[in-house]
Motif scaffolding. Structure first.
Motif, short mmCIF file in Angstrom:
data_model
loop_
_atom_site.label_atom_id
_atom_site.label_comp_id
_atom_site.label_asym_id
_atom_site.label_seq_id
_atom_site.Cartn_x
_atom_site.Cartn_y
_atom_site.Cartn_z
N ARG B 19 -3.31 19.56 -2.65
CA ARG B 19 -2.68 18.82 -1.55
C ARG B 19 -3.37 17.48 -1.29
N GLN B 22 -2.24 15.12 -3.94
CA GLN B 22 -0.87 14.72 -3.66
C GLN B 22 -0.81 13.65 -2.58
N PHE B 23 -1.61 13.83 -1.55
CA PHE B 23 -1.63 12.84 -0.48
C PHE B 23 -2.16 11.50 -0.98
N PHE B 26 0.56 9.83 -2.82
CA PHE B 26 1.53 9.34 -1.84
C PHE B 26 1.08 8.03 -1.22
N LYS B 30 3.54 4.80 -1.79
CA LYS B 30 4.59 4.87 -0.77
C LYS B 30 5.21 3.50 -0.50
N GLN B 52 11.53 10.81 1.10
CA GLN B 52 11.01 12.16 1.32
C GLN B 52 11.52 13.10 0.23
N TYR B 55 9.77 12.31 -3.14
CA TYR B 55 8.39 12.81 -3.28
C TYR B 55 8.36 14.32 -3.46
N VAL B 56 9.22 15.02 -2.76
CA VAL B 56 9.26 16.48 -2.93
C VAL B 56 9.62 16.82 -4.37
N PHE B 59 6.60 16.01 -6.73
CA PHE B 59 5.49 16.96 -6.70
C PHE B 59 5.89 18.33 -7.27
N GLN B 60 7.17 18.67 -7.15
CA GLN B 60 7.60 19.96 -7.69
C GLN B 60 7.76 19.93 -9.20
#
Lengths: 233, 176
Positions: B19, B22-23, B26, B30, B52, B55-56, B59-60
């Motif tokens: 996480r 990931q941040f 981002f 961004k 949004q 990004y989902v 990351f997936q």
């Protein structure tokens, strides 16, 4: 003081830079950058947490489904096979029936053991029997009603009783005693089929000119299936 | 336009759904991706929603990325497709005559990046999208036409049309 040498192409170069496409290419990297909303990461995080992948291999679902289908199909096949075997098996009962001989000249011994009999009730056989008869002792009465499929009421399995009424037996005995006929043995087979509810019964025990009257000629216990009596000469 | 090259160890952390990694990714991307979204969609709220979703998906599906060097372009493509999908109803391509597309207008003025940005936002949705993909994001006409579902000739004519409109808009802004 020396004068600097000016580039004579400088003005053209400046004019070239004033070109629209040149200016666009020059300004594109410097376009203002925008920022997303402050809580965007929070929204992304929540969505990622809610969409956690379920780690179940797909092949396991397929394997379980295939094994279940196999078990069900095998059990279904076995069930139906057993069911058809039980229902299709004909119950063959050895019934010794003493029938008066059609041919008085038959030299067969009276002491011969009784053989299992089969009575075939087809019209052709009945006609052949009628033609082959030389003595009036044997009369095979054909009932139109018996030609058709007779649906009989049910009986309890596995008991299969086939008995001649006493009155008919007495008639046979009387005929034998009176006219001193030789007995002929016919091979009669009686089969009972559960899945074949049609029942054909021919009342053919007796003499040709036997006056049966209104007496009951034969009886059979009612069964679910078809009672087949075949006479093989 | 893009982000600095990311080392493979950092990308591996992102793949492992770390996480904090990931941040970090981002935060690095961004602004760039939001700008792309905003130029295509034309609205801030819609651009946030699109970003949004992008990004989902990034990351997936990042573990499916075979070449980590292509992370930048891969993220950009996902974002662009999401934005176009969101703005599909608004994107239309005006019928442009071939002669009109080939003629060039004289332009004799100096302008800056802010003025250019303002003019870009005033373009029609279809022309703005084509201009953004080709001139700003560097997509070739072939790829742009595939993304938008149009022909290459339409892509080229729409780009010329967008430049013609930009010249008129910037001239008006300078006169104002």
């Amino acid at each position: 003081m020396k004068k600097p040498n000016l580039d004579h192409d400088l003005w053209s170069k400046i004019q070239d830079r004033k070109n629209f496409d040149y200016q666009v290419k020059m300004h594109l990297p410097n376009l203002p950058k925008r920022e997303p909303k402050i809580d965007l990461w929070k929204s992304i995080e929540e969505e990622l947490d809610s969409k956690k992948p379920v780690v179940i291999p797909i092949w396991r679902y397929g394997l379980m489904a295939a094994s279940l289908a196999l078990v069900l199909s095998v059990s279904a096949i076995l069930f139906f096979q057993l069911d058809t075997k039980n229902s299709d098996s004909d119950l063959i009962t050895d019934v010794q029936v003493e029938i008066p001989k059609s041919n008085p000249n038959d030299q067969k011994s009276d002491t011969e053991p009784m053989l299992p009999v089969e009575i075939d009730s087809s019209p052709e056989i009945i006609q052949s029997i009628e033609k082959a008869e030389t003595s009036p002792e044997i009369t095979i009465k054909e009932s139109h009603r018996d030609r058709d499929s007779i649906r009989v009421p049910e009986i309890d399995l596995p008991d299969l009783e086939f008995s001649l009424p006493s009155t008919l037996a007495e008639n046979f005995q009387d005929d034998l005693e009176k006219e001193e006929e030789r007995k002929t043995l016919h091979q009669v087979s009686i089969s009972w089929n559960k899945l074949k509810p049609r029942m054909k019964i021919l009342t053919g025990f007796g003499k040709q000119n036997l006056d049966l009257g209104n007496q009951q000629q034969a009886s059979a216990n009612q069964s679910k299936g078809q009672l087949t009596i075949e006479i093989k000469n | 336009m893009g982000i600095q090259k990311l080392d493979s160890e950092f990308i591996q952390k992102v793949i492992r759904q770390d996480r904090s990694a990931q941040f970090q990714l981002f935060e690095l991307t961004k602004s760039w991706l939001f700008s792309v979204c905003f130029r295509i969609v034309g609205d801030e709220d819609e651009a946030n929603d699109v970003l949004q979703e992008a990004y989902v998906e990034i990351f997936q599906n990042i573990r499916k990325l075979n070449h980590h060097e292509a992370l930048n372009s891969w993220m950009k493509t996902i974002t662009v497709r999401k934005a176009i999908q969101q703005n599909r109803k608004k994107i239309y391509f005006e019928q442009i005559e071939q002669t009109e597309a080939e003629t060039t207008e004289d332009f004799d003025a100096w302008f800056d990046s802010d003025m250019l940005d303002q003019a870009i936002q005033s373009l029609p949705a279809g022309a703005r999208t084509v201009f953004t993909l080709i001139e700003i994001e560097g997509y070739p006409h072939k790829e742009c036409s595939q993304i938008l579902g149009i022909s290459e000739s339409t892509s080229k004519s729409q780009l010329n049309y967008s430049k013609k409109i930009l010249k008129r808009r910037i001239t008006k802004l300078l006169q104002a």
